[in-house]
Design an enzyme around this catalytic site. Sequence first.
Site: not given
Ligand SMILES: NC(=O)c1ccc[n+]([C@@H]2O[C@H](COP(=O)([O-])OP(=O)(O)OC[C@H]3O[C@@H](n4cnc5c(N)ncnc54)[C@H](OP(=O)(O)O)[C@@H]3O)[C@@H](O)[C@H]2O)c1
Length: 287
Positions: A37-38, A62, A103, A126, A130, A151
């Site tokens: 848990d980070i 998140y 973004d 959000y 970030k 995205w």
């Molecule tokens: N998704 C987008 O469109 C998008 C766009 C731009 C940037 N990003 C960035 O890219 C990165 C990766 O995004 P993603 O879409 O791969 O995210 P994601 O699919 O939501 O995955 C996040 C992971 O973190 C886990 N997590 C939650 N609480 C935690 C904790 N306390 N300690 C450790 N792990 C925990 C989640 O578990 P649970 O699901 O069980 O909670 C999930 O497996 C993030 O930094 C995000 O902000 C995402």
Amino acid sequence: MNILITGSSGQLGSSFNELAKGNKDHSFFFTDKGELDITSEEAVRQFLKHHEVNCIINCAGYTAVDEAENDPLGARKLNVTGAYILASAAGNTNALMVQVSTDYIFDGKACRPYNESASTNPLSSYGRSKLDAELEVLLNARRSVIIRTSWLYSPFGHNFVKTILKKGAEEQRLRVVYDQIGSPTYAPDLAEAILALIPVLSSRVRGEIYNYSNEGVCSWFDMAVAIAEMAGLPCEITPVLTKDIKSVATRPHYSVLDKSRIKNSINIDIPYWRDSLRVCIDRLLKS
Ligand SMILES: NC(=O)c1ccc[n+]([C@@H]2O[C@H](COP(=O)([O-])OP(=O)(O)OC[C@H]3O[C@@H](n4cnc5c(N)ncnc54)[C@H](OP(=O)(O)O)[C@@H]3O)[C@@H](O)[C@H]2O)c1
């Protein structure tokens, strides 16, 4: 290099998991919140005490943009405190901290792609969390790099592609916004780019920022139409304005990232968004 992937069950974390299977250059520790848990300083300290880690790639986050409006403290705890804890721990062990950002730190008022030094002005809870996470990493890790992306979608977890595939199969008509413009990013392409970037960073890299997305630009409407065409969905997709749909969080109208810097730093071909989208959809349709 021994690389710790946090949030390893998410979209990007799962993409690293697949990439690691064919990678002989690095060893990986994959952890999601059950294993690490980070937001727990003690858990992170103990993990790094018992595992030799040279690089942390923080894929935990998140990422529920609308939910974060009603739960700003939850978003901050995971995105800001989590990044602070990892960055401080990385600072103590001299590990390289790789923070993935978004973004949505921009207000979307630009009319040309955002480069890494563009002014930030997040419109959502959000986005603010970030941006503050970036600052925590910059302040607390001795060696750090920030990768901004947009995205994100993949065969894993929740994302726009999977939503359109599901809704497009269930409903005859979908309404999708056409006045939010950006660049989709296929998470496996991003994971590959991050792994290619790490070796070219200087040993004293601190707070350097790189943008990465797939090539090309589109609206969410364009992307939905492409998904429906590629998957052969019979639904009709209507373009609508953001102001005409219910959405809790405010999103930037324009958030295209300028990728010149990463293109000049590593030798990779960045796929055009439609090509990677087809790869993802073919895979999802087969599964
Ligand atoms: N998704 C987008 O469109 C998008 C766009 C731009 C940037 N990003 C960035 O890219 C990165 C990766 O995004 P993603 O879409 O791969 O995210 P994601 O699919 O939501 O995955 C996040 C992971 O973190 C886990 N997590 C939650 N609480 C935690 C904790 N306390 N300690 C450790 N792990 C925990 C989640 O578990 P649970 O699901 O069980 O909670 C999930 O497996 C993030 O930094 C995000 O902000 C995402």
